[in-house]
Design a protein around this motif. Structure first.
Motif, mmCIF file in Angstrom:
data_model
loop_
_atom_site.group_PDB
_atom_site.id
_atom_site.type_symbol
_atom_site.label_atom_id
_atom_site.label_comp_id
_atom_site.label_asym_id
_atom_site.label_seq_id
_atom_site.Cartn_x
_atom_site.Cartn_y
_atom_site.Cartn_z
ATOM 1 N N ILE A 46 2.817 -3.919 8.477
ATOM 2 C CA ILE A 46 4.084 -3.219 8.715
ATOM 3 C C ILE A 46 3.967 -1.830 8.110
ATOM 4 C CG2 ILE A 46 6.547 -3.159 8.144
ATOM 5 C CD1 ILE A 46 6.429 -6.261 8.020
ATOM 6 N N VAL A 47 4.110 -0.805 8.944
ATOM 7 C CA VAL A 47 4.024 0.561 8.422
ATOM 8 C C VAL A 47 5.343 0.904 7.738
ATOM 9 C CG1 VAL A 47 3.743 2.997 9.025
ATOM 10 C CG2 VAL A 47 2.378 1.262 10.201
ATOM 11 N N CYS A 48 5.238 1.538 6.578
ATOM 12 C CA CYS A 48 6.416 1.924 5.822
ATOM 13 C C CYS A 48 6.202 3.348 5.338
ATOM 14 C CB CYS A 48 6.561 0.957 4.651
ATOM 15 S SG CYS A 48 8.074 1.173 3.755
ATOM 16 N N SER A 49 6.698 4.294 6.128
ATOM 17 C CA SER A 49 6.366 5.698 5.891
ATOM 18 C C SER A 49 7.551 6.601 6.199
ATOM 19 C CB SER A 49 5.191 6.086 6.798
ATOM 20 O OG SER A 49 5.063 7.487 6.884
ATOM 21 N N ALA A 50 7.561 7.786 5.604
ATOM 22 C CA ALA A 50 8.607 8.769 5.909
ATOM 23 C C ALA A 50 8.358 9.433 7.262
ATOM 24 C CB ALA A 50 8.666 9.834 4.815
ATOM 25 N N MET A 105 -1.296 9.372 2.396
ATOM 26 C CA MET A 105 -1.981 8.967 1.167
ATOM 27 C C MET A 105 -3.292 9.743 1.056
ATOM 28 S SD MET A 105 -1.575 4.813 1.147
ATOM 29 C CE MET A 105 -2.282 4.560 2.772
ATOM 30 N N PRO A 106 -3.803 9.915 -0.155
ATOM 31 C CA PRO A 106 -5.090 10.614 -0.306
ATOM 32 C C PRO A 106 -6.262 9.760 0.196
ATOM 33 C CG PRO A 106 -4.263 9.878 -2.445
ATOM 34 C CD PRO A 106 -3.206 9.534 -1.438
ATOM 35 N N LYS A 107 -7.393 10.376 0.341
ATOM 36 C CA LYS A 107 -8.662 9.748 0.762
ATOM 37 C C LYS A 107 -8.644 9.255 2.205
ATOM 38 C CE LYS A 107 -10.553 8.384 -3.665
ATOM 39 N NZ LYS A 107 -10.837 7.290 -4.563
ATOM 40 N N MET A 108 -7.847 8.233 2.501
ATOM 41 C CA MET A 108 -7.759 7.741 3.878
ATOM 42 C C MET A 108 -6.294 7.469 4.171
ATOM 43 S SD MET A 108 -9.178 4.160 5.466
ATOM 44 C CE MET A 108 -10.933 4.408 5.322
ATOM 45 N N ASP A 109 -5.771 8.007 5.302
ATOM 46 C CA ASP A 109 -4.343 7.769 5.563
ATOM 47 C C ASP A 109 -4.118 6.366 6.117
ATOM 48 O OD1 ASP A 109 -4.077 7.655 8.467
ATOM 49 O OD2 ASP A 109 -4.431 9.814 8.515
ATOM 50 N N GLY A 110 -2.858 5.981 6.162
ATOM 51 C CA GLY A 110 -2.503 4.614 6.524
ATOM 52 C C GLY A 110 -2.805 4.240 7.961
ATOM 53 N N GLY A 165 -1.165 -7.969 -4.390
ATOM 54 C CA GLY A 165 -2.011 -6.822 -4.688
ATOM 55 C C GLY A 165 -1.336 -5.529 -4.305
ATOM 56 N N GLU A 166 -1.869 -4.434 -4.865
ATOM 57 C CA GLU A 166 -1.363 -3.095 -4.549
ATOM 58 C C GLU A 166 -2.561 -2.189 -4.302
ATOM 59 O OE1 GLU A 166 1.158 -1.571 -7.655
ATOM 60 O OE2 GLU A 166 2.073 -3.532 -7.995
ATOM 61 N N ALA A 167 -2.379 -1.236 -3.395
ATOM 62 C CA ALA A 167 -3.439 -0.263 -3.148
ATOM 63 C C ALA A 167 -2.809 1.113 -3.059
ATOM 64 C CB ALA A 167 -4.183 -0.597 -1.858
ATOM 65 N N GLU A 168 -3.543 2.148 -3.526
ATOM 66 C CA GLU A 168 -2.931 3.472 -3.578
ATOM 67 C C GLU A 168 -3.534 4.476 -2.613
ATOM 68 O OE1 GLU A 168 -3.337 4.143 -7.801
ATOM 69 O OE2 GLU A 168 -5.084 5.406 -7.437
ATOM 70 N N ASN A 169 -4.448 4.011 -1.775
ATOM 71 C CA ASN A 169 -4.926 4.858 -0.680
ATOM 72 C C ASN A 169 -5.504 3.953 0.402
ATOM 73 O OD1 ASN A 169 -7.882 4.464 -1.076
ATOM 74 N ND2 ASN A 169 -7.485 5.503 -3.019
ATOM 75 N N GLY A 170 -5.863 4.528 1.539
ATOM 76 C CA GLY A 170 -6.317 3.739 2.674
ATOM 77 C C GLY A 170 -7.608 2.970 2.414
ATOM 78 N N VAL A 229 0.842 -1.199 0.000
ATOM 79 C CA VAL A 229 0.000 0.000 0.000
ATOM 80 C C VAL A 229 0.880 1.253 0.000
ATOM 81 C CG1 VAL A 229 -1.868 1.232 1.169
ATOM 82 C CG2 VAL A 229 -1.703 -1.263 1.370
ATOM 83 N N ASP A 230 0.769 2.044 -1.042
ATOM 84 C CA ASP A 230 1.481 3.325 -1.126
ATOM 85 C C ASP A 230 0.829 4.139 -2.234
ATOM 86 O OD1 ASP A 230 4.607 4.215 -0.115
ATOM 87 O OD2 ASP A 230 3.676 5.383 -1.717
ATOM 88 N N ASP A 231 0.788 5.460 -2.051
ATOM 89 C CA ASP A 231 0.102 6.266 -3.076
ATOM 90 C C ASP A 231 0.956 6.512 -4.315
ATOM 91 O OD1 ASP A 231 1.618 7.876 -1.276
ATOM 92 O OD2 ASP A 231 0.693 9.669 -2.117
#
Ligand SMILES: [Mg+2]
Lengths: 201, 124
Positions: B79-83, B57-62, B31-36, B8-10
């Motif tokens: 697993i959260v993967c974020s800056a 991410m847009p719409k809904m955050d992680g 699978g891949e997803a681009e928003n929450g 999952v990443d935008d």
């Protein structure tokens, strides 16, 4: 020290810590290439002069506009000339095997760089600062900064701008960009107090 | 069977980076997803073994997506993967049930290690 002078000093320190962390993140994305950063300049910029913050207002850059919220709110602008983005893409270890649109790579680069800057401000205050998804465009440098300042609340006729530049050696020349932070006036006071509370205990 | 992962990443760039890295290391990106929102829907559709979750991410955050998934499936491995490596947020994510928190930009080994650890039953 006068109040205003003290505030400028705190913001300068915030800019230094912020750009330091942002440069570290950028360096790590670019296989640990050395990234040089400037001493931040903190200025009160009248809206009428906003277009010249970047130097040449007609320079074409890739710009990411990142509004952020939290105890400190405002906007960040991360900008790079397109040829710098292309060179950076070559430097990126993972990008070598990733066939991807330049815009997508620049968006993630902006997200990581701006968020790293905010992470440093977060550690100065203990506040969570939430960046939004970068809005990316290829545009004239003057136009992007002018429109960002015009969009901001409570700017009245001037805005506080924390301006930092960074550069690194690419090929035989220096490639560089800018990261500008424009805090909302209304949230600045609380930020300064929170930094004071954390730092000056 | 290979461990199945939902990425999952935008940004397409980060999804592709993670996908290449994970595939190369024997994981199967199902699978891949681009928003929450997309992430929550795909999670229950695909039932992956592990999720890597971006925050901004847009719409809904992680973080919202993570809580929403864990509320319906407390055994979900995310697993959260974020800056956004800000301490209060890392604490919130782990307290909400994230198995690990990887700060971008990441070292490839760090991601592989985190997934292996989660699959062997450990957590951060
Ligand atoms: Mg993101």
């Amino acid at each position: 020290m006068e109040a205003r002078e003290w505030q400028l000093d705190v913001l300068k320190e915030a800019g230094t810590v912020g750009i330091g962390n942002a440069a570290k993140a950028l360096s790590s994305m670019l296989c640990d290439r050395m990234v040089y950063v400037s001493v931040p300049s903190v200025r009160f910029v009248p809206l009428s002069e906003a277009a010249w913050i970047w130097g040449d207002p007609e320079a074409i850059i890739l710009a990411a506009y990142v509004p952020f919220t939290g105890g400190l709110s405002g906007s960040a602008v991360f900008g790079l000339p397109e040829d710098a983005v292309r060179t950076f893409m070559r430097f990126m270890s993972l990008a070598a095997e990733v066939e991807c649109e330049m815009y997508s790579i620049f968006t993630e680069m902006a997200n990581i760089v701006v968020t790293s800057y905010l992470n440093a401000l977060s550690s100065m205050t203990g506040w969570v600062l939430r960046p939004s998804v970068p809005r990316v465009a290829e545009t004239m440098a003057g136009a992007v900064i002018e429109s960002v300042l015009a969009l901001m609340e409570h700017t009245n006729d001037s805005a506080t701008v924390i301006d930092t530049t960074f550069s690194l050696e690419g090929g035989h020349r220096l490639l560089g960009g800018r990261l500008i932070l424009v805090p909302d006036k209304m949230s600045l006071c609380g930020f300064l107090q929170a930094v004071e509370a954390t730092y000056c205990r | 069977m290979a461990t199945s992962v939902l990425v999952v990443d935008d940004t397409a760039f980060m999804r592709l980076t993670l996908k290449n890295l994970l595939t190369k290391n024997g994981f199967s990106v199902v699978g891949e997803a681009e928003n929450g929102e997309d992430a929550v829907q795909k999670y229950f559709e695909l039932k992956p073994d592990v999720v890597t979750m971006d925050i901004t991410m847009p719409k809904m955050d992680g973080i919202v997506a993570l809580k929403s998934i864990l509320q319906r499936d407390p055994s979900a491995k995310i697993i959260v993967c974020s800056a956004m490596g800000q301490k209060p947020l890392v604490i919130e994510a782990l307290a909400s049930g994230a198995k690990d928190f990887i700060v971008k930009p990441f070292q490839p080994d760090r991601v592989v290690e985190a997934l292996n650890k989660v699959m062997s039953g450990g957590s951060a």
